[in-house]
Design a protein around this motif. Structure first.
Motif, PDB file in Angstrom:
ATOM      1  N   GLU A  31      -3.141   9.647   3.142  1.00  0.00           N
ATOM      2  CA  GLU A  31      -4.008   9.274   2.028  1.00  0.00           C
ATOM      3  C   GLU A  31      -3.431   8.071   1.287  1.00  0.00           C
ATOM      4  OE1 GLU A  31      -5.375  11.062  -2.342  1.00  0.00           O
ATOM      5  OE2 GLU A  31      -4.230  12.282  -0.932  1.00  0.00           O
ATOM      6  N   LYS A  32      -4.296   7.136   0.948  1.00  0.00           N
ATOM      7  CA  LYS A  32      -3.873   5.986   0.157  1.00  0.00           C
ATOM      8  C   LYS A  32      -3.738   6.422  -1.299  1.00  0.00           C
ATOM      9  CE  LYS A  32      -5.260   1.377  -1.412  1.00  0.00           C
ATOM     10  NZ  LYS A  32      -6.289   0.306  -1.339  1.00  0.00           N
TER      11      LYS A  32
ATOM     12  N   CYS B 142      -2.256   4.343  -3.819  1.00  0.00           N
ATOM     13  CA  CYS B 142      -2.547   3.176  -4.646  1.00  0.00           C
ATOM     14  C   CYS B 142      -2.142   1.922  -3.885  1.00  0.00           C
ATOM     15  CB  CYS B 142      -1.794   3.237  -5.987  1.00  0.00           C
ATOM     16  SG  CYS B 142       0.012   3.199  -5.816  1.00  0.00           S
ATOM     17  N   SER B 143      -2.475   0.781  -4.438  1.00  0.00           N
ATOM     18  CA  SER B 143      -1.990  -0.495  -3.907  1.00  0.00           C
ATOM     19  C   SER B 143      -1.492  -1.340  -5.066  1.00  0.00           C
ATOM     20  CB  SER B 143      -3.103  -1.236  -3.151  1.00  0.00           C
ATOM     21  OG  SER B 143      -4.185  -1.537  -4.017  1.00  0.00           O
TER      22      SER B 143
ATOM     23  N   ILE C 154       0.849  -1.184   0.000  1.00  0.00           N
ATOM     24  CA  ILE C 154       0.000   0.000   0.000  1.00  0.00           C
ATOM     25  C   ILE C 154       0.884   1.234   0.000  1.00  0.00           C
ATOM     26  CG2 ILE C 154      -1.933   1.179   1.095  1.00  0.00           C
ATOM     27  CD1 ILE C 154      -2.560  -1.675   0.226  1.00  0.00           C
ATOM     28  N   ASP C 155       0.634   2.115  -0.937  1.00  0.00           N
ATOM     29  CA  ASP C 155       1.423   3.339  -1.079  1.00  0.00           C
ATOM     30  C   ASP C 155       0.641   4.488  -0.442  1.00  0.00           C
ATOM     31  OD1 ASP C 155       3.431   5.037  -1.833  1.00  0.00           O
ATOM     32  OD2 ASP C 155       2.858   5.139  -3.944  1.00  0.00           O
ATOM     33  N   PHE C 156       1.188   5.061   0.640  1.00  0.00           N
ATOM     34  CA  PHE C 156       0.524   6.132   1.376  1.00  0.00           C
ATOM     35  C   PHE C 156       1.262   7.454   1.187  1.00  0.00           C
ATOM     36  CE2 PHE C 156      -0.760   2.418   3.955  1.00  0.00           C
ATOM     37  CZ  PHE C 156      -2.133   2.622   4.006  1.00  0.00           C
TER      38      PHE C 156
END
Length: 484
Positions: free
Chosen positions: A33-34, A36-37, A25-27
């Protein structure tokens, strides 16, 4: 071009979903805020990437150098056209300020321009022979496929520093970006080269982690070299694993750099350089000057100005143009930095500036009065904490600077530039700068560290040596008289 669009594996010219059983998970490190995954790649997909690179590289190695140079030129043009979008992505994924993101994009463009020239460099030399009638030809050839394990702090640049010259010289590459920068360190680079017309298979990206693939990325039989940027702890493992398989390694590892202020220094300039050297990107830079060494004759003046400058640094939203200190990469790191300062104070250090911690925001701190045996003086501090260390005379400064297991970068400030050069030559370090910041990179100049800060050199002629091999072909034009 968005995080969602780029959140894929890139193998043999196709954007794919990984087949692993979990997601990275890229925060956004500032607001959580997320972005993307990404479903991780498995060892099987790493194998596909390396095999695709191996196939594509054979033809690429025979491609005319002007064709390779054209791809690099196109890539630089595309980065220039997309500079706004790329800058915004770097701010969001990395939590760095706008000026830091803009610097990274400028540096990437410079490295692409240098790679274009490297593609057109000499590929052979004619050497004299000790025997009459013999001709010696020394050919420079690409080494093949290079595995690139990228970093989290300047991922777009770190990946490009290896990928661009490697491709220019006829190699292929497989990239594993850091899980804290899964887009900027891999898919963003692949997207640029895809648009630039790079043939499929020459650049592949596998977003994964050792928890999924173990040492497959290093141990795979295809790559002839591994380029790694990260901690010395992991770097030691990479080096040992690769060496057992006779692979080249290029390691840019941890640092414990010092900025030295001699008794005749321009104090104003030294203060500005020290603030930049320590607090660029929240100090999350291996070349950052965690140790600020100041001659006692100028210590009061320097300390007053330095602490005032540091205390005035604004911490907060990296999109705010007034902010100089954004978030560190994670809550774990924020807690570790806070504990580090607390422990130093408990052991007798004094806080001249004490930053507060709110979530991932860690305000800058300046500590002094550390005992000579403090482990903090000999370790990498990956965050906005500066250590002020007074000294008496050059010899003591030299002893303190060299009393470190690391040797990446550093700087000295003095009114006498040749005095600075003499000082720099006595430091065990891969890079050292006179009257400037410790954080520097140049596409033309050999970059790398000594001791536990790394192994090998990149940039300029050093990159050509790194990503090519030499083959001697001799021709005997006459008849050789053999001894038996």
């Amino acid at each position: 071009m968005s995080f969602h669009e780029l959140a894929h594996q890139y193998i043999d010219g196709e954007w794919l979903t990984g087949s692993g059983s979990w997601d990275i998970i890229d925060f956004n490190p500032y607001n959580g805020e997320k972005l993307c995954s990404v479903t991780v790649a498995t060892a099987a997909e790493v194998d596909l990437a390396y095999r695709a690179a191996e196939r594509a590289q054979r033809e690429w190695a025979t491609t005319h150098p002007f064709e390779r140079a054209a791809v690099l030129r196109n890539a630089e043009r595309i980065v220039a056209e997309r500079v706004g979008v790329i800058t915004e992505m770097l701010i969001d994924e990395l939590g760095g300020t706008r000026c830091r993101a803009e610097y990274e994009v400028r540096a990437v463009r410079a490295f692409l321009r240098e790679a274009e020239t490297q593609a057109l460099g000499p590929t052979a030399r004619l050497l004299p022979a000790a025997v009459d009638g013999k001709e010696n030809r020394l050919h420079r050839l690409p080494i093949g496929v290079i595995g690139v394990i990228s970093a989290s702090n300047f991922p777009f640049l770190v990946t490009m520093k290896t990928v661009a010259p490697a491709l220019a010289l006829g190699n292929a590459a497989v990239v594993k970006p850091h899980q804290n920068a899964p887009v900027a360190g891999g898919p963003l680079v692949a997207d640029v080269f895809e648009a630039a017309g790079l043939p499929a298979g020459l650049l592949n990206v596998t977003i994964t982690d050792s928890a999924e693939i173990g040492d497959t990325f290093i141990e795979h039989p295809v790559p002839k070299a591994i380029s790694f940027t990260g901690s010395d702890r992991v770097g030691r493992h990479v080096a040992a694993t690769a060496a057992g398989l006779f692979k080249r390694t290029f390691l840019e590892l941890s640092g414990n750099s010092a900025l030295v202020v001699l008794d005749d220094a321009d104090v104003d300039q030294a203060v500005r350089a020290a603030v930049h050297s320590r607090f660029l990107y929240q100090g999350q830079v291996s070349m950052a000057a965690s140790r600020i060494l100041v001659d006692r004759s100028v210590e009061p003046e320097f300390t007053g100005r330095f602490t005032a400058e540091v205390a005035a640094l604004k911490t907060g939203d990296p999109r705010d143009p007034e902010v100089r200190i954004g978030p560190v990469t994670s809550g774990f790191q924020a807690d570790a930095l806070t504990a580090l300062v607390d422990e130093a104070l408990a052991r007798g250090a004094t806080a001249l500036v004490r930053g507060t911690t709110r979530g991932n925001l860690v305000g800058p701190s300046v500590l002094t009065g550390l005992p000579d045996d403090s482990p903090l003086l000999r370790q990498e501090i990956f965050g906005p904490v500066a250590l002020l260390v007074p000294f008496d005379g050059e010899d003591e400064a030299l002893r303190i600077v060299n009393d470190s297991p690391y040797g990446l970068s550093g700087a000295v400030h003095t009114a006498d530039t040749e005095r600075g050069v003499r000082f720099a030559r006595r430091i065990v370090s891969g890079m050292f700068h006179v009257n400037d910041t410790t954080v520097q990179d140049d596409p033309l100049v050999a970059f790398g560290g000594e001791k536990m800060s790394g192994m090998g050199r990149l940039n300029g002629a050093a990159a050509v040596d790194a990503f090519t091999t030499l083959r001697w072909i001799s021709i005997q034009h006459g008849r050789t008289a053999f001894p038996f």
